[in-house]
Each structure stands twice: as structure tokens, then as C-alpha cells.
Design a protein around this motif. Sequence first.
Motif, PDB file in Angstrom:
ATOM      1  N   VAL A 164       0.865  -1.183   0.000  1.00  0.00           N
ATOM      2  CA  VAL A 164       0.000   0.000   0.000  1.00  0.00           C
ATOM      3  C   VAL A 164       0.901   1.232   0.000  1.00  0.00           C
ATOM      4  CG1 VAL A 164      -1.767   1.315   1.222  1.00  0.00           C
ATOM      5  CG2 VAL A 164      -1.852  -1.194   1.223  1.00  0.00           C
ATOM      6  N   ASN A 165       0.783   2.038  -1.043  1.00  0.00           N
ATOM      7  CA  ASN A 165       1.579   3.252  -1.196  1.00  0.00           C
ATOM      8  C   ASN A 165       0.671   4.453  -0.980  1.00  0.00           C
ATOM      9  OD1 ASN A 165       2.787   5.594  -2.490  1.00  0.00           O
ATOM     10  ND2 ASN A 165       4.273   4.226  -3.428  1.00  0.00           N
ATOM     11  N   THR A 166       0.953   5.236   0.082  1.00  0.00           N
ATOM     12  CA  THR A 166       0.073   6.365   0.420  1.00  0.00           C
ATOM     13  C   THR A 166       0.646   7.714  -0.019  1.00  0.00           C
ATOM     14  OG1 THR A 166       0.913   6.251   2.702  1.00  0.00           O
ATOM     15  CG2 THR A 166      -1.218   5.233   2.258  1.00  0.00           C
ATOM     16  N   GLY A 167       1.411   7.724  -1.118  1.00  0.00           N
ATOM     17  CA  GLY A 167       1.683   8.962  -1.814  1.00  0.00           C
ATOM     18  C   GLY A 167       2.916   9.733  -1.423  1.00  0.00           C
ATOM     19  N   ASP A 168       3.105  10.873  -2.106  1.00  0.00           N
ATOM     20  CA  ASP A 168       4.282  11.739  -1.997  1.00  0.00           C
ATOM     21  C   ASP A 168       5.555  10.960  -2.330  1.00  0.00           C
ATOM     22  OD1 ASP A 168       2.867  14.010  -1.460  1.00  0.00           O
ATOM     23  OD2 ASP A 168       3.802  14.415   0.461  1.00  0.00           O
ATOM     24  N   ASN A 169       5.560  10.370  -3.521  1.00  0.00           N
ATOM     25  CA  ASN A 169       6.722   9.630  -3.982  1.00  0.00           C
ATOM     26  C   ASN A 169       7.834  10.533  -4.493  1.00  0.00           C
ATOM     27  OD1 ASN A 169       5.764   6.554  -4.183  1.00  0.00           O
ATOM     28  ND2 ASN A 169       4.066   7.841  -4.831  1.00  0.00           N
ATOM     29  N   LEU A 170       7.478  11.731  -4.940  1.00  0.00           N
ATOM     30  CA  LEU A 170       8.415  12.590  -5.651  1.00  0.00           C
ATOM     31  C   LEU A 170       8.785  13.827  -4.840  1.00  0.00           C
ATOM     32  CD1 LEU A 170       6.660  12.527  -9.152  1.00  0.00           C
ATOM     33  CD2 LEU A 170       8.450  10.991  -8.299  1.00  0.00           C
ATOM     34  N   SER A 171       9.953  14.385  -5.158  1.00  0.00           N
ATOM     35  CA  SER A 171      10.331  15.684  -4.627  1.00  0.00           C
ATOM     36  C   SER A 171      11.175  16.444  -5.646  1.00  0.00           C
ATOM     37  CB  SER A 171      11.119  15.533  -3.317  1.00  0.00           C
ATOM     38  OG  SER A 171      11.190  16.756  -2.616  1.00  0.00           O
ATOM     39  N   ASP A 217     -12.216  -1.518   8.443  1.00  0.00           N
ATOM     40  CA  ASP A 217     -11.615  -2.341   9.495  1.00  0.00           C
ATOM     41  C   ASP A 217     -10.247  -1.812   9.903  1.00  0.00           C
ATOM     42  OD1 ASP A 217     -13.621  -4.536   9.713  1.00  0.00           O
ATOM     43  OD2 ASP A 217     -13.073  -4.834   7.608  1.00  0.00           O
ATOM     44  N   ILE A 218      -9.582  -1.090   8.998  1.00  0.00           N
ATOM     45  CA  ILE A 218      -8.288  -0.477   9.273  1.00  0.00           C
ATOM     46  C   ILE A 218      -8.093   0.667   8.286  1.00  0.00           C
ATOM     47  CG2 ILE A 218      -7.024  -2.097   7.782  1.00  0.00           C
ATOM     48  CD1 ILE A 218      -4.689  -1.904   9.793  1.00  0.00           C
ATOM     49  N   ILE A 219      -7.349   1.703   8.689  1.00  0.00           N
ATOM     50  CA  ILE A 219      -7.080   2.870   7.854  1.00  0.00           C
ATOM     51  C   ILE A 219      -5.574   3.072   7.787  1.00  0.00           C
ATOM     52  CG2 ILE A 219      -7.483   5.346   7.522  1.00  0.00           C
ATOM     53  CD1 ILE A 219      -9.961   5.026   9.368  1.00  0.00           C
ATOM     54  N   LEU A 220      -5.061   3.357   6.576  1.00  0.00           N
ATOM     55  CA  LEU A 220      -3.643   3.604   6.367  1.00  0.00           C
ATOM     56  C   LEU A 220      -3.449   4.992   5.764  1.00  0.00           C
ATOM     57  CD1 LEU A 220      -3.786   0.459   6.600  1.00  0.00           C
ATOM     58  CD2 LEU A 220      -1.897   0.372   4.978  1.00  0.00           C
ATOM     59  N   ALA A 221      -2.466   5.745   6.293  1.00  0.00           N
ATOM     60  CA  ALA A 221      -2.191   7.095   5.806  1.00  0.00           C
ATOM     61  C   ALA A 221      -0.727   7.440   6.042  1.00  0.00           C
ATOM     62  CB  ALA A 221      -3.103   8.109   6.501  1.00  0.00           C
ATOM     63  N   GLY A 222      -0.315   8.576   5.504  1.00  0.00           N
ATOM     64  CA  GLY A 222       1.045   9.077   5.688  1.00  0.00           C
ATOM     65  C   GLY A 222       1.024  10.575   5.925  1.00  0.00           C
ATOM     66  N   LEU A 232      -5.705   2.739  13.181  1.00  0.00           N
ATOM     67  CA  LEU A 232      -5.187   3.746  12.253  1.00  0.00           C
ATOM     68  C   LEU A 232      -3.667   3.654  12.249  1.00  0.00           C
ATOM     69  CD1 LEU A 232      -5.245   6.378  10.522  1.00  0.00           C
ATOM     70  CD2 LEU A 232      -5.322   7.646  12.701  1.00  0.00           C
ATOM     71  N   ASN A 233      -3.096   3.359  11.083  1.00  0.00           N
ATOM     72  CA  ASN A 233      -1.639   3.347  10.967  1.00  0.00           C
ATOM     73  C   ASN A 233      -1.192   4.549  10.156  1.00  0.00           C
ATOM     74  OD1 ASN A 233       0.996   1.852  11.361  1.00  0.00           O
ATOM     75  ND2 ASN A 233       1.005   2.176   9.146  1.00  0.00           N
ATOM     76  N   VAL A 234      -0.412   5.429  10.783  1.00  0.00           N
ATOM     77  CA  VAL A 234       0.157   6.591  10.112  1.00  0.00           C
ATOM     78  C   VAL A 234       1.665   6.381  10.014  1.00  0.00           C
ATOM     79  CG1 VAL A 234       0.507   9.081  10.178  1.00  0.00           C
ATOM     80  CG2 VAL A 234      -1.673   8.110  10.942  1.00  0.00           C
ATOM     81  N   SER A 235       2.156   6.333   8.795  1.00  0.00           N
ATOM     82  CA  SER A 235       3.584   6.142   8.582  1.00  0.00           C
ATOM     83  C   SER A 235       4.333   7.447   8.798  1.00  0.00           C
ATOM     84  CB  SER A 235       3.839   5.638   7.159  1.00  0.00           C
ATOM     85  OG  SER A 235       5.220   5.656   6.863  1.00  0.00           O
TER      86      SER A 235
END
Length: 301
Positions: A70-77, A223-228, A269-272
Motif C-alpha cells: 500500500v503506497n500512500t503517496g508523496d513519492n516525488l520531490s 476495518d483499518i485505515i492507512l495514511a502518511g 489507524l496506521n500513520v507512517s
Amino acid sequence: MAGTGAAALAYGVLIERNRFGVREETVRVLPAGSPSLRVLHLSDIHFVPGQDRKVRWLQGLADLEPDLVVNTGDNLSHPQAVPAVLEALKPVLRFPGVFVPGSNDYYAPVLKSPFTYFTGPSKHTREPKELPWTTLFGSFQDAGWQDLTNTSSTLDLPGLRLNFSGVDDPHLQRDRYPGFAGDDVPADNTAAAGTSAAPEVKIGVAHAPYQRVLNQFTGGGADIILAGHTHGGQVCIPGYGALVSNCDLPTWQARGLTSWAHAGRRVPLNVSAGIGTSRFAPVRFACRPEAVLLTLAARDS
């Protein structure tokens, strides 16, 4: 004091921002009797050309053999970062995956005072430069990853159906909650007609964990939420934690596995804390960069 501050800054720039690690968590959210599911959660890579150490570390994550990425974005800079990002992620692109965009997939970061983060969520103060996000996301899809931008989707794995709901970046106010797919929506890997449906787990996916989005996922039956997005606060106080979350999420939830309560439900809730930083603020302190390996296990019967 000046010497101590300079030493801390040097540590954050030269050492800690490159101390990549894997945080492992076990969450009991699957239906009773379901096989465990290993989920690799990647977020906020913020790649800049020349980050060879980051490339090697990301490539090595394939050794974890996840069942799902699961990729939650902001891959680039950086506008020229796409080839290196794809090279770094090539080994994990062979696993089933889903993704949502972050603001720094769409737009390049801009130089700004770091003190603006203490006045509330960051905002673009001038017209941002668009990044080649269509190339990046097209390559993700070519590899088989599902785009969850304001959409729901399902995926069948052995013995388990994954029901996803994803949104576009809430930090840019592009989120449009789609709900979760109904039982009548076929999965991408649809079983043969006439077979019974597998047990199901509902997974909410967003880049920025704004409260309105967490409420929608929770109220919708996630059932679960993933974010960054938060970078775990990026510069933290040892023993205290994050000073900012760059959104309206409480700072104590800016990194890690906690839970979110809404409408009588409480959902993990998992926040990376993320893997990179803006190229204009290349520092971390008391907040190491991370990928997260979540083992989703069956609930106690």
C-alpha cells in the motif's frame, strides 16, 4: 547551546534522515479463521535524484515478501525523480499493490520558512510546478497496482477479499469519499461464477489523515485505515514526540499504530512517519524514516 543546536542539526541532516528502518505491527482485524496477511505500507518517499542509499534500501524491502503493498503517496520531490523511483520500487512492484496520490506527486515542493508549519497545515503560497505524476502512476498501473484515487476497489487473495476505499489527497482538498464496494461489485481477480464469496476486510487508504476523511472511512465500516503525510512530525522532541502533524490530526497520532473513533466505532489507524523529506528541509530528529510491515491477523473467535 549554539553548539548543541548545530550538532543536533548536523545529526538530523547527515545521519538520522538516512537511518531507514522497518516498523512491524500486528493488527487483529481479519475475520475469524482467515489466514494472516503481510502488508507493506510505503509513504512519503520524496525522492530526489542521487539518493542511492534510499534506492538500495527500498529495493531490499522486497525481501520481506509482502502479500500486498500500500503506497500512500508523496513519492516525488523533484521533476526528474520518476526513473529513479521506479528503479527503487521495481522489486516490490511484482507484488499486488494499491496507491493514492499525495500533493508532492502532483506538485514540486517550494522553499518556505519551516516556522509556517507551526501556524497550521502547509499551503502553496504561489503557483506550484507540476510533476510528471501521470508517468509515475501509469507505470504503477502497468505493474498491476490499483489506483484508488476517489474510488473503491476489491481484490481477491487466497481465502480473503480485500475491499478498498481510497481518496485523492485531502491536503489539497481533492478527496471525494467513494464508500466501499458492495458485495455485487466483482473483484479484479473474480472467482469463478457460482463460488461463495471469501471473508472480507475493508481498508481505507488516504495520503493525509484529516479528521473528515478518517470519520468517513470509520463510519463507512473500515476495518483499518492507512495514511502518511505527517512525516511523524519530522523534527520531534525525545520523550514527547511530534510538535506538528501538518493536518488536523492530533500530534500524538502523527506516527504509529493508534485508533480512530467515530459514530460508535473504533478502527485501527496506521500513520507512517514516511521515508523521505522535502528536498528543502532534509532533516529528521527523533523520528527515523520508516516503512511499515503490518501483519493483519484474524480476530479472536
